[in-house]
Write a protein that holds these residues in place. Sequence first.
Motif: not given
Length: 133
Positions: A14, A16, A45, A47, A98, A102, A104
């Motif tokens: 990920c 993030k 988000a 990000e 995703s 989290c 994301l």
Amino acid sequence: MSPVPIRNPLTIKCPKTGCKSKVIRAQAATLVQRKPRTELPAIGAAEPLPSELPDEIAALLPANTSSADGGWFWMLNDMMEFENIGFSHLVDGQKYLSCADCDLAPLGYHDTTVAGAQDKEYLIAIDRVAYLK
């Protein structure tokens, strides 16, 4: 004779900040070029996406490709091959993928309109994830 499939040389995680979730282990996915039926939405988000691909990944991409041909993705044919992944509800025949830890998203997609179990493709965009060396 078909070309030898290119596998991911690094573990995919990920992107993030602070999330340590591994998405696909090294050597598990195949590099493919695909053009999604609809463009992937912006990642959530606020990000930021990774600014550039690691050299090990960038070196795998052919020099003579155009963005009109589609984007580059890591493909798995079985959702059980993921280390951690979440699926959205169906949106126009696609499920967005995703981070399972989290949330994301979207990191990639699965097109449910493709017929036949042997044709299933779960696709993670190479430029929407981070890599572990």
